[in-house]
Design a protein around this motif. Structure first.
Motif, short mmCIF file in Angstrom:
data_model
loop_
_atom_site.label_atom_id
_atom_site.label_comp_id
_atom_site.label_asym_id
_atom_site.label_seq_id
_atom_site.Cartn_x
_atom_site.Cartn_y
_atom_site.Cartn_z
N PHE A 98 0.82 -1.20 0.00
CA PHE A 98 0.00 0.00 0.00
C PHE A 98 0.86 1.26 0.00
O PHE A 98 2.00 1.27 0.45
N GLY A 99 0.28 2.33 -0.55
CA GLY A 99 0.91 3.64 -0.54
C GLY A 99 -0.12 4.69 -0.22
O GLY A 99 -1.32 4.40 -0.13
N ARG A 100 0.31 5.91 -0.11
CA ARG A 100 -0.60 7.00 0.24
C ARG A 100 -0.99 7.78 -1.00
O ARG A 100 -0.14 8.18 -1.79
N ASP A 101 -2.27 7.95 -1.18
CA ASP A 101 -2.78 8.80 -2.26
C ASP A 101 -2.65 10.24 -1.79
O ASP A 101 -3.38 10.69 -0.90
N GLU A 102 -1.72 10.97 -2.38
CA GLU A 102 -1.43 12.32 -1.92
C GLU A 102 -2.61 13.27 -2.15
O GLU A 102 -2.82 14.21 -1.38
N GLU A 103 -3.38 13.02 -3.20
CA GLU A 103 -4.49 13.92 -3.49
C GLU A 103 -5.61 13.78 -2.48
O GLU A 103 -6.15 14.77 -1.99
N ASP A 104 -5.94 12.51 -2.14
CA ASP A 104 -7.04 12.28 -1.19
C ASP A 104 -6.55 12.04 0.24
O ASP A 104 -7.36 12.03 1.17
N GLY A 105 -5.26 11.81 0.39
CA GLY A 105 -4.72 11.60 1.72
C GLY A 105 -5.13 10.30 2.37
O GLY A 105 -5.24 10.22 3.60
#
Length: 259
Positions: A181-188
């Motif tokens: 998993f990673g972090r969606d920077e746009e939605d946080g």
């Protein structure tokens, strides 16, 4: 003909439990208590007027994959909703339990097979799916959706199955490890980001469409669309089943037939 989907005890706001012949009634206090448990705040116990037991006129309109699905009749709607294919009801009478996979359409048992294997997907299986060529999947998926859209449909050719697949592949990946998993920077928010697992999800998505809506493509096209999935898991060995009952009747209509 109408359908009531049961998900779990926490989201069932009626009494008694559905069984053939039972007259199930909406219990507002069960709804208010569930809201208080979820929010940890006192719930407004004044009915807003639109609460009730949700009933769908078409099984494929059920929004989430249920734990059980029931055919119901003698609906007592909270209020008429002309043109709607669902109702909130004060009460209904249970006719029979039907296969939950009908929410994915007449070939939903094959879709259920794909979901079951996605639910227990391992890292080795995801890698095997990712390693196979997906040539042809994208154009055939576009063709399938284009053919589906020619008629005035809503939702997907396989009902809520695609949303369910997205959920269960994420759950399976969580069991393997956080490195997927990673972090969606746009939605946080945290999202599945591992390339192999994303390709595995693509294979499951394509197979669900090919097996669940075979009438939209030729047999050869369906074989290509499902090829990665069937290469790893084989084809579903499912018993023949009769066509499901017609679901063209709207929730407000009464079903005079009895089984």
């Amino acid at each position: 003909m109408s359908f009531f989907a049961l998900y779990d005890a926490e989201h069932f706001y009626g009494e008694p439990e559905p069984v053939p012949g039972a007259r199930v009634s909406f219990v507002p206090d069960k709804l208010f208590a569930a809201r208080e448990r979820r929010t940890v705040l006192p719930a407004d116990r004044q009915p807003a007027g639109d609460e009730g037991l949700m009933v769908n006129g078409i099984a494929a309109d059920v929004p989430l994959w249920p734990s059980s699905l029931w055919r119901v009749t003698d609906l007592e709607p909270m209020r008429p909703l002309p043109g709607h294919r669902w109702l909130r009801c004060r009460a209904f009478t249970v006719v029979e339990q039907v296969p939950a996979w009908l929410v994915a359409g007449p070939h939903g048992d094959a879709v259920e097979w794909v979901i079951a294997r996605t639910r227990t997907l391992t890292g080795a299986q995801a890698d095997a799916l990712a390693a196979l060529s997906d040539e042809g999947e994208e154009p055939l998926t576009r063709t399938l959706w284009a053919r589906w859209s020619r008629d005035p449909h809503t939702g997907s050719p396989v009902g809520c199955a695609l949303t369910t697949l997205s959920k269960v592949v994420t759950e399976a990946a969580h069991r393997v490890g956080p490195q997927l998993f990673g972090r969606d920077e746009e939605d946080g928010v945290e999202v599945l980001s591992d390339p192999a697992w994303l390709r595995a999800f693509g294979a499951a998505y394509a197979a669900a469409l090919a097996l669940g809506a075979p009438e939209l493509l030729t047999p050869r096209e369906n074989a290509v669309l499902a090829r990665r999935w069937t290469t790893v898991f084989g084809s579903p060995d499912l018993p023949p089943h009769a066509s499901p009952p017609s679901t063209e009747r709207t929730p407000g209509q009464q079903d005079a037939r009895r089984i």
